[in-house]
Design a protein around this motif. Structure first.
Motif, PDB file in Angstrom:
ATOM      1  N   UNK A 137     -82.469  65.209 -35.955  1.00 53.12           N
ATOM      2  CA  UNK A 137     -82.806  63.937 -35.509  1.00 53.12           C
ATOM      3  C   UNK A 137     -83.184  63.991 -33.990  1.00 53.12           C
ATOM      4  N   UNK A 138     -83.277  65.253 -33.175  1.00 47.84           N
ATOM      5  CA  UNK A 138     -83.412  65.193 -31.763  1.00 47.84           C
ATOM      6  C   UNK A 138     -84.837  64.610 -31.364  1.00 47.84           C
ATOM      7  N   UNK A 139     -85.796  64.820 -32.202  1.00 47.96           N
ATOM      8  CA  UNK A 139     -87.224  64.046 -31.744  1.00 47.96           C
ATOM      9  C   UNK A 139     -86.823  62.524 -31.651  1.00 47.96           C
ATOM     10  N   UNK A 140     -86.321  62.240 -32.674  1.00 51.79           N
ATOM     11  CA  UNK A 140     -86.230  60.387 -32.556  1.00 51.79           C
ATOM     12  C   UNK A 140     -85.149  60.353 -31.210  1.00 51.79           C
ATOM     13  N   UNK A 141     -84.253  60.962 -31.188  1.00 47.48           N
ATOM     14  CA  UNK A 141     -83.205  60.588 -29.939  1.00 47.48           C
ATOM     15  C   UNK A 141     -83.769  60.630 -28.604  1.00 47.48           C
ATOM     16  N   UNK A 142     -84.944  61.694 -28.709  1.00 42.56           N
ATOM     17  CA  UNK A 142     -85.286  61.996 -27.376  1.00 42.56           C
ATOM     18  C   UNK A 142     -86.291  60.768 -27.229  1.00 42.56           C
ATOM     19  N   UNK A 143     -86.913  60.436 -28.225  1.00 41.56           N
ATOM     20  CA  UNK A 143     -87.863  59.182 -27.719  1.00 41.56           C
ATOM     21  C   UNK A 143     -86.946  58.050 -27.656  1.00 41.56           C
ATOM     22  N   UNK A 144     -85.758  57.945 -28.107  1.00 39.76           N
ATOM     23  CA  UNK A 144     -84.967  56.706 -28.118  1.00 39.76           C
ATOM     24  C   UNK A 144     -84.600  56.753 -26.410  1.00 39.76           C
ATOM     25  N   UNK A 145     -84.112  57.995 -25.778  1.00 43.25           N
ATOM     26  CA  UNK A 145     -83.598  57.965 -24.597  1.00 43.25           C
ATOM     27  C   UNK A 145     -84.890  57.889 -23.553  1.00 43.25           C
ATOM     28  N   UNK A 146     -86.023  58.223 -23.799  1.00 42.91           N
ATOM     29  CA  UNK A 146     -87.299  58.274 -23.002  1.00 42.91           C
ATOM     30  C   UNK A 146     -87.554  56.542 -23.045  1.00 42.91           C
ATOM     31  N   UNK A 147     -87.294  55.892 -24.001  1.00 43.97           N
ATOM     32  CA  UNK A 147     -87.297  54.311 -23.704  1.00 43.97           C
ATOM     33  C   UNK A 147     -86.380  53.899 -23.071  1.00 43.97           C
ATOM     34  N   UNK A 149     -82.963  53.946 -23.507  1.00 38.74           N
ATOM     35  CA  UNK A 149     -81.780  54.016 -24.172  1.00 38.74           C
ATOM     36  C   UNK A 149     -80.721  55.126 -24.317  1.00 38.74           C
ATOM     37  N   UNK A 150     -79.469  55.072 -24.391  1.00 37.63           N
ATOM     38  CA  UNK A 150     -78.729  56.247 -24.359  1.00 37.63           C
ATOM     39  C   UNK A 150     -78.777  56.602 -26.054  1.00 37.63           C
ATOM     40  N   UNK A 151     -78.843  57.908 -26.285  1.00 45.34           N
ATOM     41  CA  UNK A 151     -78.886  58.138 -27.672  1.00 45.34           C
ATOM     42  C   UNK A 151     -78.020  59.219 -28.239  1.00 45.34           C
TER      43      UNK A 151
END
Ligand code: SF4
Length: 473
Positions: A137-147, A149-151
């Protein structure tokens, strides 16, 4: 199925496998990640899986912290000190993060799993928290954090083994590689956090392990270490329940790839070192004659409190059995000093089992109470720190004597050494290991075509406590 695979060529066996090549052209990457790993070999192997997942998403690995857009620490939680090391390292990233707009910091591994979202409260600069079973799930978590958010994803899995992901080899010598064959641990040793941070045991698809080992061999690697928290309880049943693959059968399959491929494994629980494993090791010269056999304590009373499932007598009989079937086998161990209620008599029992087992080396620590473990919930950490340290000192002194004795006994012997590279001390010397996992240093010969990854016969003429010194023959 496993027998067919042992005879298949590389290309036939890769049909349908989305194997990523080792490393893509670094300029292809839109962003860079830096990963730092702590703790056991499993964590280092996991960091290579993480690198492959991020590579697929267009992130390239960098060894330069200042070049990174993403910083990851793969954390360990086995002792309090390991967690303090991570916290200290995070403070060192603070300045860098403040100086680089958009830089993200993520924590992976056992400490991330133990603390979960609490990590974000305790360490404000952390943007991403990911447990050992959630790296997909890292790619999704990274884009969440790039926006902004804390992921967080710390879900443990009952079947995740990352079997289809070809690890990107990080920081290694191109000769020896780790191959993780199983994850999690079902033993509930009372002092250990691993069952809580890595979940239940699950064994990886045997055919994917053989393919990875064959791939490594065809890419010049000459040694694989089969990894697991409790590697010898590996037991794979294929999806139709038709075929079961035990650890011994898997080792045999990997050893059959080529006699030039050395096979090692780590870490074992003594209860799973079966005769089948020992006879399989005896049948294959390229399965290295070395077993890491953690004892933890030499006192049966303490072993029961640790929930290690064996007695001192049983453990010593296992050492005898290993030496009976594999007379030249090297043995090492893990030892904890100062466990709850440990008396001088228990400590003396530990020293006695060490002397009896004649370990080549050991990892030795004082007991560190871990939150949430059985020991923390049931017992008091009642041994004063100075007593713990004095007992550890005595254990270390004994181990140093045993290591030196073991190395002195090798003077005059000749070993086949797998050359790993230049010795740390001098690039005029080669460094490598013998089958017993002992480091051997020997001078290069002018005009010799030997290189890292080659085997050489070396006669030992001297030693230190940690290293054998020899000459090419
Ligand atoms: S065998 Fe025991 S010490 Fe080893 S990882 Fe499992 S629970 Fe921890």
């Amino acid at each position: 199925m496993i027998d067919q695979l042992m005879n298949k060529t590389h290309d036939e066996s890769r049909q349908g496998e989305a194997y990523a090549p080792f490393v893509r052209d670094p300029n292809e990457y839109r962003k860079r990640f830096y990963i730092e790993s702590y703790g056991c070999q499993m964590n280092f192997a996991d960091s290579e899986v993480v690198a492959a997942i991020l590579n697929q998403e267009g992130y390239g690995a960098t060894r330069e912290l200042t070049e990174a857009d993403l910083i990851f620490i793969n954390t360990c939680s086995i002792r309090e000190k390991a967690e303090q090391t991570v916290r200290k390292r995070l403070t060192e990233f603070r300045k860098l993060k403040e100086s680089k707009k958009g830089m993200l910091v993520g924590v992976l591994g056992c400490m991330a799993e133990r603390l979960k979202a609490q990590f974000l409260e305790e360490e404000k600069l952390v943007d991403i928290v990911v447990g050992p079973d959630a790296y997909r799930s890292l790619p999704a978590l990274v884009s969440e954090a790039e926006s902004g958010q804390k992921a967080v994803n710390v879900l443990l899995s009952r079947d995740e083994t990352y079997a289809d992901i070809s690890p990107v080899r990080l920081d290694n010598n191109g000769v020896s590689a780790f191959v993780s064959i199983m994850r999690g641990c079902n033993n509930m040793c009372s002092f250990c956090v691993v069952p809580f941070t890595r979940g239940r045991e699950r064994s990886r698809d045997a055919s994917s392990i053989i393919r990875e080992c064959r791939d490594l061999f065809e890419n010049g690697y000459r040694e694989v270490t089969l990894l697991g928290q409790n590697v010898d309880s590996y037991y794979y049943v294929d999806e139709n329940g038709q075929e079961t693959v035990t650890f011994a059968r898997l080792m045999e399959a990997v050893a059959s790839i080529s006699p030039l491929l050395r096979v090692r494994f780590s870490t074992s629980h003594p209860k799973d070192i079966t005769d089948e494993v020992l006879y399989t090791m005896a049948r294959h010269e390229n399965i290295c004659k070395y077993i890491h056999l953690p004892v933890q304590s030499g006192s049966t009373r303490i072993l029961q409190l640790m929930n290690r499932t064996y007695t001192r007598e049983w453990y010593m009989a296992k050492v005898d059995r290993i030496r009976e079937i594999l007379p030249e086998c090297g043995i090492s161990s893990d030892i904890i000093a100062g466990f709850c209620t440990e008396e001088e008599k228990d400590h003396a029992d530990t020293l006695a089992v060490m002397a009896y087992s004649r370990y080549d080396m050991s990892y030795m620590f004082i007991y560190s109470e871990r939150p949430g473990t059985l020991a923390q919930r049931r017992y008091t950490d009642d041994i004063p720190e100075p007593v713990k340290k004095r007992r550890l000192q005595e254990i270390v002194e004994l181990q140093n004597r045993l290591s030196l004795e073991s190395n002195r006994a090798d003077i005059g012997k000749t070993f086949t050494v797998l050359i790993e590279g230049d010795s740390k001390r001098s690039d005029q010397d080669w460094m490598g290991r013998n089958s017993q996992n002992k480091v051997i240093v020997f001078p290069k010969k002018a005009g010799s075509s030997l290189k890292a990854g080659d085997y050489a016969d070396v006669r030992v003429h001297d030693c230190t406590q940690a290293t054998l010194l020899g000459n090419l023959i």
